[in-house]
Motif scaffolding. Structure first.
Motif, PDB file in Angstrom:
ATOM      1  N   LEU A  40       0.810  -1.216   0.000  1.00 52.71           N
ATOM      2  CA  LEU A  40       0.000   0.000   0.000  1.00 52.71           C
ATOM      3  C   LEU A  40       0.846   1.270   0.000  1.00 52.71           C
ATOM      4  N   SER A  41       1.803   1.348   0.878  1.00 58.11           N
ATOM      5  CA  SER A  41       2.627   2.556   0.985  1.00 58.11           C
ATOM      6  C   SER A  41       3.385   2.836  -0.307  1.00 58.11           C
ATOM      7  N   ARG A  42       3.945   1.799  -0.907  1.00 57.08           N
ATOM      8  CA  ARG A  42       4.695   1.991  -2.149  1.00 57.08           C
ATOM      9  C   ARG A  42       3.784   2.436  -3.286  1.00 57.08           C
ATOM     10  N   LEU A  43       2.606   1.825  -3.377  1.00 55.16           N
ATOM     11  CA  LEU A  43       1.683   2.177  -4.455  1.00 55.16           C
ATOM     12  C   LEU A  43       1.225   3.625  -4.357  1.00 55.16           C
ATOM     13  N   ILE A  44       0.934   4.076  -3.148  1.00 59.87           N
ATOM     14  CA  ILE A  44       0.494   5.467  -2.992  1.00 59.87           C
ATOM     15  C   ILE A  44       1.661   6.426  -3.203  1.00 59.87           C
ATOM     16  N   TRP A  45       2.852   6.028  -2.814  1.00 68.02           N
ATOM     17  CA  TRP A  45       4.046   6.825  -3.078  1.00 68.02           C
ATOM     18  C   TRP A  45       4.242   7.031  -4.581  1.00 68.02           C
ATOM     19  N   GLY A  67       0.365  11.024  -5.627  1.00 72.14           N
ATOM     20  CA  GLY A  67       1.530  10.986  -4.751  1.00 72.14           C
ATOM     21  C   GLY A  67       2.747  11.618  -5.391  1.00 72.14           C
ATOM     22  N   VAL A  68       2.957  11.334  -6.667  1.00 67.08           N
ATOM     23  CA  VAL A  68       4.083  11.936  -7.390  1.00 67.08           C
ATOM     24  C   VAL A  68       3.915  13.448  -7.472  1.00 67.08           C
ATOM     25  N   GLU A  69       2.703  13.905  -7.752  1.00 69.60           N
ATOM     26  CA  GLU A  69       2.462  15.344  -7.845  1.00 69.60           C
ATOM     27  C   GLU A  69       2.783  16.049  -6.533  1.00 69.60           C
ATOM     28  N   LEU A  70       2.383  15.465  -5.420  1.00 65.96           N
ATOM     29  CA  LEU A  70       2.681  16.068  -4.125  1.00 65.96           C
ATOM     30  C   LEU A  70       4.180  16.025  -3.830  1.00 65.96           C
ATOM     31  N   ARG A  71       4.817  14.923  -4.132  1.00 63.94           N
ATOM     32  CA  ARG A  71       6.251  14.812  -3.860  1.00 63.94           C
ATOM     33  C   ARG A  71       7.051  15.811  -4.683  1.00 63.94           C
ATOM     34  N   GLU A  72       6.642  16.025  -5.917  1.00 60.98           N
ATOM     35  CA  GLU A  72       7.341  16.985  -6.771  1.00 60.98           C
ATOM     36  C   GLU A  72       7.194  18.413  -6.243  1.00 60.98           C
TER      37      GLU A  72
END
Length: 252
Positions: free
Chosen positions: A203-208, A213-218
């Motif tokens: 679950l954690s990896r998929l949401i990451w 998730g990518v948009e927020l991390r960027e």
């Protein structure tokens, strides 16, 4: 022979879906994992009083009328050290403080269904607890349950195109909740639960790695993605009462 009521549980997407559920008079669980639902659950866990408000109305004026603080965008709030739609910005210092929270998806869906008998906020963070609360209230009210993953919105939508962008994280959050809901499961619910059960170990990896998730991390919000992907770390269950979220108890 007395036959106990067996509710039907369904899943509907976005603003149109929540209107359908509201028209039926269902108990509704709003799921917006990144990040409205996770923010409400986290904020309420720390004692904050959160008023949801749709973004197309004047949230700042509404906050002023309540003596509340209007929650700013992530970047602006980060500069001021204020709580925001980022759930990790809430802590014990926000206990009993009033906030107005707007968002394009979760807050808007909440506003559409604000007149129904019971509206809960669900996320991965409180999946088991919100399901338990919905089961209890469903048995008390003889009401059906609809879980609404909010999804995201496409930018640059052209005429005749749909604006809803289904969000994997919301679908998995809905599946986590629905897996604990008692009642007759629609075909769509069964598939959603299957998706969650298949994905639970990663679950954690998929949401990451998912689009949201990518948009927020960027944008520099890696902590939000990590926080929102945790499963069943809170027992806090927000229910909408008197225009703001209160913690659900069996006496409600």
């Amino acid at each position: 022979m007395i036959i106990s009521y067996l509710p039907e549980c369904q899943i509907e997407w976005g603003k149109r879906g929540v209107r359908e559920a509201a028209n039926r008079g269902d108990i509704v669980i709003i799921v917006d994992v990144l990040s409205f639902s996770s923010t409400v659950v986290t904020g309420l866990n720390y004692g904050a009083i959160i008023y949801p408000y749709p973004p197309h109305l004047n949230g700042k004026a509404y906050a002023q009328s309540l003596g509340a603080q209007y929650i700013l965008g992530r970047a602006e709030a980060a500069r001021l050290g204020a709580p925001t739609l980022s759930p990790v910005t809430f802590n014990h210092s926000h206990d009993r403080q009033k906030y107005v929270l707007s968002s394009l998806n979760g807050a808007f869906c909440t506003w559409i269904a604000s007149h129904i008998p019971a509206l809960f906020i669900g996320s991965l963070l409180n999946a088991s607890s919100v399901a338990s609360a919905a089961n209890q209230l469903s048995a008390s009210l003889n009401a059906n349950i609809t879980v609404v993953p909010c999804g995201e919105l496409w930018n640059g939508v052209k005429e005749f195109e749909d604006s809803l962008r289904p969000a994997m994280e919301d679908y998995l959050g809905a599946g986590a909740i629905l897996s604990r809901i008692e009642g007759k499961r629609s075909a769509e619910v069964q598939v959603c639960i299957g998706a969650f059960q298949y994905s639970k170990s990663t679950l954690s990896r998929l949401i990451w790695e998912c689009t949201s998730g990518v948009e927020l991390r960027e944008r520099g919000f890696e902590k939000d993605v990590k926080h929102c992907s945790r499963l069943n770390i809170y027992q806090t269950v927000p229910i909408l009462k008197n225009q703001h979220f209160s913690e659900y108890t069996t006496t409600i």
